[in-house]
Scaffold this motif. Structure first.
Motif, PDB file in Angstrom:
ATOM      1  N   ALA A 235       0.289 -32.776  54.425  1.00  0.00           N
ATOM      2  CA  ALA A 235      -0.167 -32.046  53.065  1.00  0.00           C
ATOM      3  C   ALA A 235       1.111 -31.800  52.592  1.00  0.00           C
ATOM      4  O   ALA A 235       0.791 -32.215  50.613  1.00  0.00           O
ATOM      5  N   VAL A 236       1.959 -31.228  52.540  1.00  0.00           N
ATOM      6  CA  VAL A 236       3.213 -31.690  51.503  1.00  0.00           C
ATOM      7  C   VAL A 236       4.126 -33.088  51.110  1.00  0.00           C
ATOM      8  O   VAL A 236       4.314 -32.920  50.253  1.00  0.00           O
ATOM      9  N   ALA A 237       3.815 -33.887  52.187  1.00  0.00           N
ATOM     10  CA  ALA A 237       4.124 -35.290  52.051  1.00  0.00           C
ATOM     11  C   ALA A 237       2.866 -35.402  50.572  1.00  0.00           C
ATOM     12  O   ALA A 237       2.756 -35.987  49.514  1.00  0.00           O
ATOM     13  N   ARG A 238       2.030 -35.584  50.762  1.00  0.00           N
ATOM     14  CA  ARG A 238       0.874 -36.002  50.222  1.00  0.00           C
ATOM     15  C   ARG A 238       0.717 -35.160  48.949  1.00  0.00           C
ATOM     16  O   ARG A 238       0.493 -36.154  47.624  1.00  0.00           O
ATOM     17  N   LEU A 239       0.647 -34.528  49.044  1.00  0.00           N
ATOM     18  CA  LEU A 239       0.708 -32.773  47.606  1.00  0.00           C
ATOM     19  C   LEU A 239       2.029 -33.601  46.821  1.00  0.00           C
ATOM     20  O   LEU A 239       2.120 -33.471  45.528  1.00  0.00           O
ATOM     21  N   THR A 240       3.129 -33.830  47.574  1.00  0.00           N
ATOM     22  CA  THR A 240       4.248 -33.962  46.338  1.00  0.00           C
ATOM     23  C   THR A 240       4.784 -35.437  46.277  1.00  0.00           C
ATOM     24  O   THR A 240       5.682 -35.398  45.712  1.00  0.00           O
ATOM     25  N   GLY A 241       3.796 -36.052  46.728  1.00  0.00           N
ATOM     26  CA  GLY A 241       4.358 -37.795  46.427  1.00  0.00           C
ATOM     27  C   GLY A 241       3.108 -38.364  45.282  1.00  0.00           C
ATOM     28  O   GLY A 241       2.330 -38.149  45.072  1.00  0.00           O
ATOM     29  N   GLY A 242       3.237 -39.086  45.059  1.00  0.00           N
ATOM     30  CA  GLY A 242       2.614 -40.474  44.808  1.00  0.00           C
ATOM     31  C   GLY A 242       3.383 -40.363  43.090  1.00  0.00           C
ATOM     32  O   GLY A 242       3.850 -39.561  43.123  1.00  0.00           O
ATOM     33  N   PRO A 243       2.170 -40.638  42.319  1.00  0.00           N
ATOM     34  CA  PRO A 243       2.077 -40.911  40.889  1.00  0.00           C
ATOM     35  C   PRO A 243       2.341 -39.689  39.776  1.00  0.00           C
ATOM     36  O   PRO A 243       2.673 -39.861  39.012  1.00  0.00           O
ATOM     37  N   GLU A 244       1.234 -38.732  40.728  1.00  0.00           N
ATOM     38  CA  GLU A 244       1.069 -37.724  39.677  1.00  0.00           C
ATOM     39  C   GLU A 244       1.075 -36.619  40.951  1.00  0.00           C
ATOM     40  O   GLU A 244       0.356 -35.471  40.847  1.00  0.00           O
ATOM     41  N   PRO A 245       2.831 -36.319  40.929  1.00  0.00           N
ATOM     42  CA  PRO A 245       2.343 -34.796  41.714  1.00  0.00           C
ATOM     43  C   PRO A 245       2.162 -34.007  41.668  1.00  0.00           C
ATOM     44  O   PRO A 245       2.301 -33.544  40.253  1.00  0.00           O
ATOM     45  N   VAL A 246       1.694 -32.705  42.564  1.00  0.00           N
ATOM     46  CA  VAL A 246       1.903 -31.279  41.976  1.00  0.00           C
ATOM     47  C   VAL A 246       3.569 -30.776  42.314  1.00  0.00           C
ATOM     48  O   VAL A 246       4.050 -31.761  42.505  1.00  0.00           O
ATOM     49  N   THR A 247       3.957 -29.699  40.459  1.00  0.00           N
ATOM     50  CA  THR A 247       4.680 -29.701  40.054  1.00  0.00           C
ATOM     51  C   THR A 247       4.824 -28.150  41.227  1.00  0.00           C
ATOM     52  O   THR A 247       5.509 -27.661  40.902  1.00  0.00           O
ATOM     53  N   ALA A 248       3.915 -27.818  41.763  1.00  0.00           N
ATOM     54  CA  ALA A 248       3.857 -26.599  42.310  1.00  0.00           C
ATOM     55  C   ALA A 248       3.284 -26.048  43.598  1.00  0.00           C
ATOM     56  O   ALA A 248       2.205 -26.526  43.554  1.00  0.00           O
ATOM     57  N   LEU A 249       3.254 -25.409  44.575  1.00  0.00           N
ATOM     58  CA  LEU A 249       2.721 -25.451  46.063  1.00  0.00           C
ATOM     59  C   LEU A 249       2.159 -23.591  45.879  1.00  0.00           C
ATOM     60  O   LEU A 249       3.359 -23.178  45.471  1.00  0.00           O
ATOM     61  N   PHE A 250       1.560 -23.185  46.613  1.00  0.00           N
ATOM     62  CA  PHE A 250       0.801 -21.796  47.105  1.00  0.00           C
ATOM     63  C   PHE A 250       0.411 -22.476  47.867  1.00  0.00           C
ATOM     64  O   PHE A 250      -0.483 -22.970  48.692  1.00  0.00           O
ATOM     65  N   THR A 251       1.067 -21.751  49.465  1.00  0.00           N
ATOM     66  CA  THR A 251       0.996 -21.662  50.503  1.00  0.00           C
ATOM     67  C   THR A 251       1.093 -20.399  51.271  1.00  0.00           C
ATOM     68  O   THR A 251       1.494 -19.529  51.077  1.00  0.00           O
ATOM     69  N   ALA A 252      -0.401 -20.611  51.496  1.00  0.00           N
ATOM     70  CA  ALA A 252      -1.440 -19.645  51.965  1.00  0.00           C
ATOM     71  C   ALA A 252      -1.122 -18.396  53.106  1.00  0.00           C
ATOM     72  O   ALA A 252      -1.434 -17.760  53.073  1.00  0.00           O
ATOM     73  N   ASN A 253       0.153 -18.625  54.170  1.00  0.00           N
ATOM     74  CA  ASN A 253       0.450 -17.697  55.200  1.00  0.00           C
ATOM     75  C   ASN A 253       1.758 -18.174  55.662  1.00  0.00           C
ATOM     76  O   ASN A 253       2.416 -18.796  55.207  1.00  0.00           O
TER      77      ASN A 253
END
Length: 336
Positions: A235-253
């Motif tokens: 999940a982290v690899a997908r969200l932070t990779g690619g041409p438009e990655p997220v700039t922040a992560l909220f990890t919920a536990n």
């Protein structure tokens, strides 16, 4: 061959005689009741120690119908959050002169049911349950026969029962709003299984914060599933990779946050976790979290249970405790 003499087990009468007090006074000290001065109680305890007296819980059960025991069902007793809950519950239970029995459901509803009914079969006075399942009607015969049940961290489903919860939605909303204030607009959510009350509430809080800021949530920014490290890593690899990655992560536990910390990219996004972690302030930068208060949660649940055991028959109550945003640096990184 000569037989060893049998030494009679000391009784409350023996303790009373040795301490020079009445039988009722000894009973009050043994059962943790009020109405005895500290000086007298100390004399009784000295006599108990000298004689080697032990309370007869079998006789207590026949006399009062109570076993002076409480069952606590958790998700995983090895989890730091669960461990803190257990310690807090145990302190209240011990102060009430009772014993605490614990078990882990492993998020398995059938295991939860099996353990809860096993505790009831052993005549615990009451149950505190961190639920794994979404149907607790199996406990109706127990509650109707007088066994109180308090639900902790998540509410009951299918029955009316006391619940002690954290403000999961409010905490998530505050945390995500904090990320937004630091310039983040593409914020990824990595959460637990969506059917869990806590996971659903934290996702709800995330959506509320984004909506309040006028931000549209891209469904591709949301990753829900188990806390398995491999799933979180993907999940982290997908969200932070690619041409438009997220700039922040909220990890919920806490378990998801720990797994995510092992798999952040070389230029990590801002990171905010739900649940505090031991040594979180020693990371570089320190880990910003939405902190729950496990000791307060556990103590409140135990006190609610003993209120019921003391005769409180008022309607079921839901107690919601606040969370706290703890900024330490990881969520305050600017977007890149």
């Amino acid at each position: 061959m000569t037989s060893r003499p049998v030494t009679a087990r000391p009784t409350m009468k023996d303790v009373a005689a040795a301490a020079g007090v009445g039988l009722k006074t000894v009973s009050r000290v043994v059962n943790g009741e009020r109405g005895v001065t500290e000086e007298t109680a100390a004399r009784v305890r000295e006599a108990i120690t000298a004689l080697g007296f032990r309370r007869n819980d079998g006789a207590r059960l026949l006399r009062t119908g109570r076993t002076a025991s409480v069952g606590l069902l958790l998700e995983d007793i090895a989890d730091p959050f669960s461990a803190a809950l257990t310690r807090a519950v145990e302190e209240v239970v011990r102060a009430e002169g009772s014993l605490l029995f614990t078990g882990s459901s492993g998020e398995d509803p059938e295991r939860e049911r099996e353990l809860a009914l096993a505790f009831c079969a052993r005549r615990v006075d009451g149950l505190i349950v961190v639920p794994a399942g979404d149907d607790h009607r199996y406990l109706l015969p127990e509650t109707e026969s007088g066994t109180p049940v308090v639900f902790l961290d998540r509410p009951a489903a299918g029955i009316e029962a006391d619940a002690v919860l954290s403000d999961n939605a409010g905490g998530a909303r505050d945390g995500v709003a904090h990320l937004i204030r630091h310039g983040h607009r593409r914020i990824g959510f990595v959460g637990d299984q969506p059917h869990l009350h806590t996971a659903a509430e934290r996702l709800h809080g995330y959506r509320e914060a984004m909506a309040a800021a006028g931000l549209t949530v891209d469904q591709r920014w949301i990753e829900s599933g188990t806390s398995d490290p491999a799933r979180v890593a993907a999940a982290v690899a997908r969200l932070t990779g690619g041409p438009e990655p997220v700039t922040a992560l909220f990890t919920a536990n806490n378990r998801i946050t720990l797994a995510a910390l092992h798999h952040l990219p070389p230029r990590p996004p801002a990171l905010l976790g739900f649940d505090d972690l031991e040594l979180a302030d020693l990371l570089s930068p320190g880990l910003t979290v939405v902190a729950q208060d496990p000791p307060a949660l556990g103590a409140a649940a135990a006190r609610a249970l003993f209120d019921r055991l003391a005769g409180d028959s008022s309607p079921a109550r839901r107690t919601v405790l606040p969370t706290r945003l703890v900024p330490r640096g990881s969520a305050e990184r600017p977007p890149h």
